[in-house]
Design a protein around this motif. Structure first.
Motif, PDB file in Angstrom:
ATOM      1  N   SER A  44      12.046  -8.272   9.797  1.00 52.64           N
ATOM      2  CA  SER A  44      10.643  -7.934   9.536  1.00 52.64           C
ATOM      3  C   SER A  44      10.527  -7.347   8.134  1.00 52.64           C
ATOM      4  O   SER A  44      11.285  -6.431   7.780  1.00 52.64           O
ATOM      5  CB  SER A  44      10.138  -6.944  10.591  1.00 52.64           C
ATOM      6  N   GLU A  45       9.604  -7.879   7.338  1.00 56.85           N
ATOM      7  CA  GLU A  45       9.404  -7.420   5.961  1.00 56.85           C
ATOM      8  C   GLU A  45       7.916  -7.442   5.641  1.00 56.85           C
ATOM      9  O   GLU A  45       7.141  -8.240   6.189  1.00 56.85           O
ATOM     10  CB  GLU A  45      10.149  -8.314   4.967  1.00 56.85           C
ATOM     11  N   ASP A  46       7.499  -6.550   4.708  1.00 56.53           N
ATOM     12  CA  ASP A  46       6.128  -6.535   4.197  1.00 56.53           C
ATOM     13  C   ASP A  46       6.116  -7.145   2.803  1.00 56.53           C
ATOM     14  O   ASP A  46       7.009  -6.863   1.981  1.00 56.53           O
ATOM     15  CB  ASP A  46       5.588  -5.102   4.142  1.00 56.53           C
TER      16      ASP A  46
ATOM     17  N   TRP B 204      -1.765  -7.868   1.704  1.00 55.77           N
ATOM     18  CA  TRP B 204      -0.469  -7.458   2.260  1.00 55.77           C
ATOM     19  C   TRP B 204      -0.270  -8.155   3.611  1.00 55.77           C
ATOM     20  O   TRP B 204      -1.182  -8.159   4.444  1.00 55.77           O
ATOM     21  CB  TRP B 204      -0.417  -5.946   2.459  1.00 55.77           C
TER      22      TRP B 204
ATOM     23  N   ASN C 180       2.655  -8.791   6.933  1.00 56.30           N
ATOM     24  CA  ASN C 180       3.925  -8.449   7.587  1.00 56.30           C
ATOM     25  C   ASN C 180       4.490  -9.726   8.191  1.00 56.30           C
ATOM     26  O   ASN C 180       3.829 -10.393   8.986  1.00 56.30           O
ATOM     27  CB  ASN C 180       3.722  -7.407   8.680  1.00 56.30           C
TER      28      ASN C 180
ATOM     29  N   ASN D 192       1.108 -11.207  10.060  1.00 57.13           N
ATOM     30  CA  ASN D 192      -0.104 -10.412  10.301  1.00 57.13           C
ATOM     31  C   ASN D 192      -0.631  -9.864   8.989  1.00 57.13           C
ATOM     32  O   ASN D 192       0.148  -9.534   8.063  1.00 57.13           O
ATOM     33  CB  ASN D 192       0.193  -9.242  11.253  1.00 57.13           C
TER      34      ASN D 192
ATOM     35  N   ILE E  78      -1.828  -6.961   7.009  1.00 58.50           N
ATOM     36  CA  ILE E  78      -1.709  -5.495   7.072  1.00 58.50           C
ATOM     37  C   ILE E  78      -2.290  -4.857   5.822  1.00 58.50           C
ATOM     38  O   ILE E  78      -1.915  -3.737   5.445  1.00 58.50           O
ATOM     39  CB  ILE E  78      -0.234  -5.088   7.248  1.00 58.50           C
TER      40      ILE E  78
ATOM     41  N   LYS F 172      -1.961  -0.988   4.733  1.00 56.97           N
ATOM     42  CA  LYS F 172      -1.259  -0.641   3.492  1.00 56.97           C
ATOM     43  C   LYS F 172      -2.145   0.201   2.579  1.00 56.97           C
ATOM     44  O   LYS F 172      -1.665   1.141   1.927  1.00 56.97           O
ATOM     45  CB  LYS F 172      -0.814  -1.908   2.779  1.00 56.97           C
TER      46      LYS F 172
END
Length: 537
Positions: free
Chosen positions: A321-323, A336, A338, A354, A356, A360
């Motif tokens: 999982s990364e942003d 932003w 995810n 998703n 985000i 953020k």
């Protein structure tokens, strides 16, 4: 015939048993035939030798006396034996007698090799008074055709008996196999072929096989059929549930606000839901090529991070999982997202994405509030500590080599608070903050770490006189009179302590302490001036 042998175990097993029996019986019969023939020939020769021994004494007298009549009687007696074809009694000087039978026997065809090429039996006859003196020779000619017929008769009879025995045994085996094994199996096969799949379907036990292996086989088949029926029923139920679940999943897949997609290990998108296209600002009727490369193209600036996520999901079976901050749409809009990637099957990965952006922004706003002084708008003490940690990381990475830190304390600020109140004091602090922002560079850092204590960080200053010029400018600008309307005129000053740091392994508290010591010396020297910290040896 070949088709029957291929499709019927009864005929195939019977044929194989008979073929093996014939081959084995024929082989043993041939061997017996040869052995019996050889044995009978040797026995015939032995019998002729014994026959000669019975008349040897009479012949010795006839030869000693040269009595042809006596010799002839002996010879005629020998010729009465069917195995004798001729007799000759002779001495070195003359032939005493020579008698032969009429060749009345027909030549018999035989599978055997012929008797020896020289079948005559010769034996010397000795004097009745001197057993070492030879008086004549007797030569006995066997009746070869008669002997051969006898040998053939006995050998063939024995071979036929062996073949008959083998055939009888084979027939018995075939009958046993057909009656006890193949017949029940064929009956089971026929019934199984017409058996309909239902809960009550079963094979009846063959009569006479209730307790043997065939009976056990029928019971096992019935158990297996029952289990299979229930498994099929369960599978049918599961398939119906799967179809219901698939319809529910399809509804969630198409109407979810989360982008759901499948992708290859190289990052190419295989399939996706409408939410995925909306999040990446892709029109629904976009080309398949654009959709396949949509994830890679939008995360082009984060290629290494994306590759790491794909590798972890594929080889390490980890959920990554990364942003990411991306720009989508026209005109470009910063967003932003995810991204979550996990493995679902061989060479296929599953992804969730998703939006985000709002979260953020809230986090960024909260972080900014946490590190910002609410009065002046510059960094507070927490912001200063974060800036020092960031500078330490940059020094370890070799991005910068040194920096200066200026500790500033406002002279006369306590008098302003006491004389005009905290409201005016706050305005003075804001005025000084604006003044610092104008003097230092945009790449430098300023923070308020206490009531009237400020810190300035100057990075990559090559000459100390540059720092001193900035310090002098701060002192000069701070000492100017501040006007708040026509009635309030305030003048303050600034005492500055300067500390130089050229190593990444520093301690923030120690740095501040040294800068504070230098500022104290500046105040002690008369205030409104600066002092450079000198390390004591």
């Amino acid at each position: 015939m070949l088709n029957i042998l291929r499709t019927s175990i009864v005929y195939r097993s019977s044929f194989m048993v008979l073929a093996i029996a014939l081959c084995v019986g024929g082989l043993f019969a041939a061997f017996t035939y040869l052995w019996e023939s050889t044995t009978e020939q040797e026995l015939a020769r032995a019998r002729l030798g014994t026959l000669l021994s019975t008349v040897e004494n009479t012949l010795s007298i006839a030869c000693y006396l040269s009595d042809a009549n006596l010799a002839k009687e002996v010879g005629q007696g020998l010729l009465k034996n069917q195995e004798v074809a001729g007799i000759k009694i002779y001495s070195p000087k003359s032939t005493l007698i020579e008698l032969h039978k009429d060749k009345s026997l027909k030549k018999i065809n035989s599978l055997l090799p012929s008797l020896k090429t020289n079948p005559q039996i010769q034996r010397p006859i000795f004097s009745p008074f001197n057993h070492k003196e030879s008086v004549c020779q007797i030569e006995l000619t066997p009746a070869i055709d008669f002997i051969r017929s006898q040998v053939n008769h006995k050998a063939r009879f024995t071979s036929l008996l062996l073949m008959l025995q083998a055939l009888i045994m084979a027939g018995a085996v075939v009958y046993i196999v057909m009656y006890l094994i193949t017949r029940p199996i064929k009956t089971i096969s026929d019934r199984l072929h017409h058996l309909t799949p239902n809960d009550d379907a079963s094979l009846p036990l063959p009569t006479g096989n209730e307790r043997d292996e065939i009976g056990q086989l029928v019971r096992d088949v019935n158990n297996l059929f029952s289990k299979l029926f229930h498994i099929l029923e369960d599978e049918r139920e599961l398939r119906m549930q799967h179809q219901i679940g698939e319809r529910k999943f399809r509804a969630i897949f198409n109407n979810s606000e989360t982008g759901i997609f499948l992708l290859k290990p190289d990052g190419e998108v295989i399939s996706c839901n409408p939410a995925f296209l909306r999040l990446l600002a892709i029109v629904p009727n976009a080309s398949p090529e654009l959709i396949r490369h949509s994830l890679i193209s939008n995360l082009n600036d984060y290629a290494l991070r994306l590759q790491g996520m794909l590798e972890n999901a594929r080889h390490d079976d980890q959920i990554s999982s990364e942003d990411f901050a991306i720009e989508v749409g026209t005109p470009p809009q910063q967003k932003w997202i995810n991204l979550v990637i996990s493995a679902v099957e061989n060479d296929v990965l599953q992804g969730l994405v998703n939006d985000i952006t709002e979260r953020k922004m809230l986090e960024e706003s909260a972080n900014q509030l946490a590190i910002t002084d609410h009065l002046t708008g510059i960094a507070n003490r927490l912001g200063f500590e974060k800036a020092m940690s960031r500078i330490q990381f940059e020094m370890h990475a070799g991005l910068i080599s040194s920096f200066y830190i200026l500790m500033i304390d406002l002279d006369g600020f306590k008098y302003v608070n006491d004389q005009y109140g905290h409201e005016v004091g706050d305005k003075v602090l804001c005025h000084f903050s604006e003044l610092l922002s104008k003097i230092v560079r945009r790449s430098d850092f300023i923070a308020r770490i206490g009531g009237d204590e400020f810190v300035v960080i100057l990075k990559e200053m090559d000459e100390v006189n540059q720092v001193e010029n900035i310090a002098n400018k701060i002192i000069t600008e701070t000492s100017q009179v501040i006007h708040f309307g026509d009635a309030i005129h305030i003048q303050i000053g600034a005492s500055i302590g300067i500390n130089f740091i050229n190593t990444a392994d520093y301690d923030i508290a120690t740095i501040l302490h040294h800068a504070d010591e230098a500022m104290y010396l500046a105040k002690k020297a008369g205030k409104n001036q600066y002092h450079l910290f000198q390390q004591k040896n």
